[in-house]
Design an enzyme around this catalytic site. Structure first.
Site, short mmCIF file in Angstrom:
data_model
loop_
_atom_site.label_atom_id
_atom_site.label_comp_id
_atom_site.label_asym_id
_atom_site.label_seq_id
_atom_site.Cartn_x
_atom_site.Cartn_y
_atom_site.Cartn_z
N HIS A 99 -58.81 16.56 25.89
CA HIS A 99 -59.02 18.01 26.04
C HIS A 99 -60.25 18.42 25.24
O HIS A 99 -60.50 17.90 24.15
CB HIS A 99 -57.78 18.77 25.56
CG HIS A 99 -57.83 20.22 25.94
ND1 HIS A 99 -58.56 21.13 25.22
CD2 HIS A 99 -57.28 20.90 26.98
CE1 HIS A 99 -58.44 22.32 25.81
NE2 HIS A 99 -57.67 22.20 26.87
N GLU A 168 -62.21 20.60 33.62
CA GLU A 168 -62.15 21.83 32.83
C GLU A 168 -63.53 22.14 32.25
O GLU A 168 -63.87 21.62 31.18
CB GLU A 168 -61.16 21.67 31.68
CG GLU A 168 -59.73 21.46 32.09
CD GLU A 168 -58.77 22.02 31.05
OE1 GLU A 168 -57.90 22.82 31.45
OE2 GLU A 168 -58.90 21.71 29.86
P1 PGA Z 1 -57.02 28.68 29.60
O1 PGA Z 1 -57.01 27.20 28.95
O2 PGA Z 1 -56.15 28.62 30.83
O3 PGA Z 1 -56.44 29.57 28.55
O4 PGA Z 1 -58.44 29.01 29.92
C1 PGA Z 1 -57.07 26.07 29.75
C2 PGA Z 1 -57.08 24.81 28.92
O5 PGA Z 1 -57.69 24.79 27.84
O6 PGA Z 1 -56.45 23.80 29.30
#
Ligand code: PGA
Length: 257
Positions: A99, A168
């Protein structure tokens, strides 16, 4: 057969009290009890895993991280860490790896690769990739390519078969997001990810690959990521802490044909 769509809630370092964790978990489970076609996953902080496991017999728990060595190494002298075996023995079925918030805490592609190399077949890895910014020279495409190639180097066929990739873009995550990503931006990266993995592993070895989107996913934009973006699901941060919104995202996915 194509695997189910999957919705993963990443609670990050929330909530503060175990009672709130139980409440949130139970609320989502009860409002999504009819959901059949969609896989639901909760990734709470480590210390809530055991308590939540006692509430539901379903294999729906994931960890947000794991250490890169097992306890056989160095007599388990890794203060503060949690091992893959511990999570597996607790019945944890998923692990988020790489992440961006962990990468920000100095986790490297090499660290992530070490973890992927010791992951047992019983655990499904959710590998996060994504660039910090979109530059005009398209250098961000290389960032994603390097993350994929380095993290996945030398992993087993079984791990590859279980693998979920969460794209992401860091700039679209959290309350400080620069802007939301569009479904077409996601689709483009989905194609890139498939191309890179096809080149590396061969098309027939990635037939089960699921590519999901994460970064400011809300009930309002979930449908277009499924439709235009062809997403296999979502990694949800903030909205996974709100039982109504998280359940809604799950139902939108369930109803999507
Ligand atoms: P968010 O976070 O949905 O609050 O933007 C997503 C993540 O960090 O996995």
């Amino acid at each position: 057969m194509m695997k189910k769509k999957i919705i993963i809630g990443n609670w990050k370092m929330n909530p503060d009290h175990p009672k709130e964790a139980v409440k949130l978990f139970k609320e989502v489970l009860s409002s999504t009890s009819k959901v059949k076609k969609t896989e639901i996953v909760f990734c709470p902080p480590y210390i809530y895993l055991e308590g939540l496991r006692k509430i539901s017999k379903r294999n729906i728990l994931g960890a947000q991280n794991v250490f890169s060595e097992n306890s056989g190494v160095n007599g388990g002298a890794f203060t503060g860490e949690v091992s893959m075996n511990m999570l597996s023995n607790l019945g944890v079925k998923y692990i988020i790896l790489g992440h961006s918030e962990r990468r920000e805490m100095y986790e490297t592609n090499l660290d992530i690769n070490k973890k992927l190399k010791i992951i047992p077949n019983t655990i499904i890895p959710i590998l996060c990739v994504g660039e910090k910014e979109r530059d005009d020279n398209h250098e961000y495409l290389n960032v994603i390519k390097t993350q994929l190639e380095d993290c996945l180097d030398g992993i087993s066929k079984n791990t590859l078969n279980n693998l979920i990739i969460a794209y992401e873009p860091v700039w679209a995550i959290g309350k400080n997001a620069v802007r939301q990503a569009t479904s077409l931006e996601f689709r483009e990266i989905g194609i890139l990810i498939k191309k890179i993995l096809t080149d590396k592993f061969g098309a027939k070895n990635i037939l089960n690959l699921r590519i999901i989107y994460g970064g400011s996913v809300h009930p309002e934009n979930a449908y277009e990521f499924l439709k235009e973006g062809e997403s296999h699901g979502f990694l949800v941060g903030r909205d996974s802490l709100n039982s109504k919104k998280f359940s809604e995202i799950i139902k939108i996915t369930e109803d999507f044909i």
